[in-house]
Scaffold this motif. Structure first.
Motif, PDB file in Angstrom:
ATOM      1  N   GLU A   1       0.993  -1.203  -0.022  1.00  6.75           N
ATOM      2  CA  GLU A   1      -0.396  -0.029  -0.059  1.00  6.75           C
ATOM      3  C   GLU A   1       0.666   1.246   0.053  1.00  6.75           C
ATOM      4  OE1 GLU A   1      -3.402   2.329  -0.419  1.00  6.75           O
ATOM      5  OE2 GLU A   1      -3.693   0.385  -0.080  1.00  6.75           O
ATOM      6  N   VAL A   2       1.976   1.449   0.695  1.00  5.41           N
ATOM      7  CA  VAL A   2       2.872   2.565   1.453  1.00  5.41           C
ATOM      8  C   VAL A   2       3.539   2.411  -0.367  1.00  5.41           C
ATOM      9  CG1 VAL A   2       3.876   3.225   2.434  1.00  5.41           C
ATOM     10  CG2 VAL A   2       2.300   2.711   3.541  1.00  5.41           C
ATOM     11  N   SER A   3       3.789   1.853  -1.044  1.00  3.24           N
ATOM     12  CA  SER A   3       5.240   1.820  -1.647  1.00  3.24           C
ATOM     13  C   SER A   3       3.991   2.016  -3.398  1.00  3.24           C
ATOM     14  CB  SER A   3       5.337   0.581  -2.586  1.00  3.24           C
ATOM     15  OG  SER A   3       4.559  -0.940  -2.656  1.00  3.24           O
TER      16      SER A   3
ATOM     17  N   VAL B   1       7.623   4.103  -5.044  1.00  5.66           N
ATOM     18  CA  VAL B   1       8.137   3.339  -5.487  1.00  5.66           C
ATOM     19  C   VAL B   1       8.098   1.871  -4.972  1.00  5.66           C
ATOM     20  CG1 VAL B   1       9.352   5.345  -4.551  1.00  5.66           C
ATOM     21  CG2 VAL B   1       8.399   3.531  -3.086  1.00  5.66           C
ATOM     22  N   ASN B   2       9.123   1.578  -5.848  1.00  6.85           N
ATOM     23  CA  ASN B   2       9.446  -0.457  -4.929  1.00  6.85           C
ATOM     24  C   ASN B   2       9.123  -0.237  -3.734  1.00  6.85           C
ATOM     25  OD1 ASN B   2       8.908  -1.123  -7.928  1.00  6.85           O
ATOM     26  ND2 ASN B   2      11.760  -0.431  -8.201  1.00  6.85           N
ATOM     27  N   PRO B   3       8.575  -2.045  -3.742  1.00  4.45           N
ATOM     28  CA  PRO B   3       8.972  -1.928  -1.881  1.00  4.45           C
ATOM     29  C   PRO B   3       9.999  -2.234  -1.399  1.00  4.45           C
ATOM     30  CG  PRO B   3       7.196  -3.216  -3.218  1.00  4.45           C
ATOM     31  CD  PRO B   3       7.272  -2.920  -4.591  1.00  4.45           C
TER      32      PRO B   3
ATOM     33  N   LYS C   1      10.021  11.819  -3.029  1.00  5.43           N
ATOM     34  CA  LYS C   1       8.717  10.924  -3.513  1.00  5.43           C
ATOM     35  C   LYS C   1       8.037  10.464  -2.433  1.00  5.43           C
ATOM     36  CE  LYS C   1       9.075   8.662  -7.251  1.00  5.43           C
ATOM     37  NZ  LYS C   1       9.223   7.757  -7.550  1.00  5.43           N
ATOM     38  N   ILE C   2       9.022   9.406  -1.308  1.00 10.98           N
ATOM     39  CA  ILE C   2       8.583   8.755   0.212  1.00 10.98           C
ATOM     40  C   ILE C   2       7.608   9.409   0.575  1.00 10.98           C
ATOM     41  CG2 ILE C   2       8.846   7.715   1.665  1.00 10.98           C
ATOM     42  CD1 ILE C   2      10.526   6.442   0.288  1.00 10.98           C
ATOM     43  N   ARG C   3       8.880  10.731   0.968  1.00  7.77           N
ATOM     44  CA  ARG C   3       7.928  11.989   2.009  1.00  7.77           C
ATOM     45  C   ARG C   3       6.014  12.566   1.105  1.00  7.77           C
ATOM     46  NH1 ARG C   3      10.272  13.718   5.893  1.00  7.77           N
ATOM     47  NH2 ARG C   3      12.905  13.003   6.880  1.00  7.77           N
ATOM     48  N   ALA C   4       6.798  12.510  -0.159  1.00 10.12           N
ATOM     49  CA  ALA C   4       5.036  13.066  -0.693  1.00 10.12           C
ATOM     50  C   ALA C   4       4.338  11.858  -0.759  1.00 10.12           C
ATOM     51  CB  ALA C   4       5.513  14.249  -1.905  1.00 10.12           C
TER      52      ALA C   4
END
Length: 262
Positions: free
Chosen positions: A41-43, A48-50, A69-72
Motif C-alpha cells: 500500500e505505502v510503496s 516506489v518499489n517495495p 517521493k516517499i515523504r510526499a
C-alpha cells in the motif's frame, strides 16, 4: 568549502549512523508499514518499489529524489507538480479478485483488464499470500480431488493423470494446488501401491512353491531377488515384512520340525 551535506552519513565512535533526516524517514515509514499489505500500500502510494521501503526499514540510505517521493507519498511534504494519484497495489489486487468473483474465469478477467490469464493468476496468488483474500474463491473447473487421487492410484504418474483427463501438466498442477493435494499425499499413495504389488508378488511365489519361502530360496530366482529388494524398500527387512503380515518364519518352522525328529 562545504564539509558535509544534509543527506551525508556521519561517523562516530560506534561506526556509521544515519543522520537525523534519514532517521526521521525511517521512523515515519516504520510507523505505517507493519506487514506485507502495508508495504504494498505505502510503496504504491509513494510510487516506489517495495524493496526501496525495505531498504529504509533496514536503515539503509536512499537517494534524495527517492526520499522526496516517499515523504510526499506519506503526506509529510506537498507532492511534486504533475503527479497524479493512482490506485494502490492493494486496491488493484482487490479489484482483480472482485472481477474474478464476478466473471468466474481468469481468462475473462484478463480480457477485461488487458492482462494474460497467467498474469491474473499470479496476482491473485500474490494477494492470497499476503492475506488480502483467499484464491481460488470459486471451485476449480476440472476433475475432483477424489478423481485425481483415484487416477493417480491407478497410474502412479501425474503425466498419465493429466492425459486421461485431457489436461495440460500446468492445469493439473493448479488443480492439485486448489484441491490441496500435497507431494506427501502422492508419495503415500505410491508407497501403498508398491506394498500391494509386493504382497501380490510374494503370494504368487508362495503359490508356486507351495510354502512360505526362506530368504535363501528367494535369492535363487530373479523374481525372488526382485521381491527381496521391494520388501527392503517397503518394510526395511524381510523380518519386518513377515511380522507385519504375520507370516511364520520358515527358518523357525524348519528348526521346530527338526527338533521334533530328534
Amino acid at each position: 568549502m562545504r564539509i558535509a551535506g544534509e543527506n551525508m552519513l556521519h561517523l562516530n565512535s560506534g561506526g556509521v549512523t544515519l543522520n537525523e533526516t534519514e532517521a526521521s524517514l525511517f521512523s515515519e515509514v516504520a510507523r505505517v508499514v507493519r506487514d506485507e499489505i502495508d508495504l504494498l500500500e505505502v510503496s504504491s502510494r509513494c510510487r516506489v518499489n517495495p524493496t526501496t521501503l525495505r531498504k529504509i526499514l533496514e536503515e539503509r540510505p536512499v537517494s534524495p529524489p527517492t526520499e522526496k517521493k516517499i515523504r510526499a507519498g506519506l503526506g509529510l511534504t506537498p507532492p511534486p507538480g504533475g503527479i497524479l494519484s493512482l490506485p494502490s497495489r492493494v486496491d488493484q489486487l482487490c479489484e482483480l479478485y472482485r472481477l474474478y468473483q464476478e466473471k468466474g474465469t481468469l481468462a475473462a478477467v484478463g480480457r477485461t483488464v488487458g492482462l494474460s490469464r497467467e498474469r491474473v493468476r499470479q496476482l491473485l496468488v500474490r494477494g492470497t499470500q499476503i492475506g488480502l483474500f483467499e484464491y481460488p474463491a470459486c471451485p476449480p473447473s476440472g476433475p475432483s480431488r477424489e478423481k485425481i487421487l483415484e487416477d493417480y492410484k491407478n497410474f502412479l504418474s501425474l503425466n498419465a493423470v493429466a492425459g486421461v483427463n485431457r489436461l495440460s501438466m500446468a492445469a493439473l498442477r493448479r488443480l492439485c494446488q486448489s484441491h490441496r493435494i500435497t507431494r506427501e499425499e502422492l508419495e503415500q499413495i505410491r508407497n501403498e501401491r508398491r506394498r500391494i504389488a509386493c504382497i501380490d508378488l510374494y503370494l504368487s511365489i508362495v503359490q508356486e512353491m507351495g510354502h512360505h519361502p526362506t530368504t535363501t530360496e528367494l535369492s535363487t530366482s530373479k523374481s525372488g531377488r526382485s521381491l527381496r529388494w521391494q520388501i527392503g524398500r517397503g518394510w526395511g527387512s524381510i523380518e519386518a515384512f513377515r511380522s507385519a503380515l504375520r507370516i511364520p518364519s520358515p527358518l523357525n518352522k524348519d528348526l521346530s520340525g527338526a527338533a521334533r525328529k530328534m
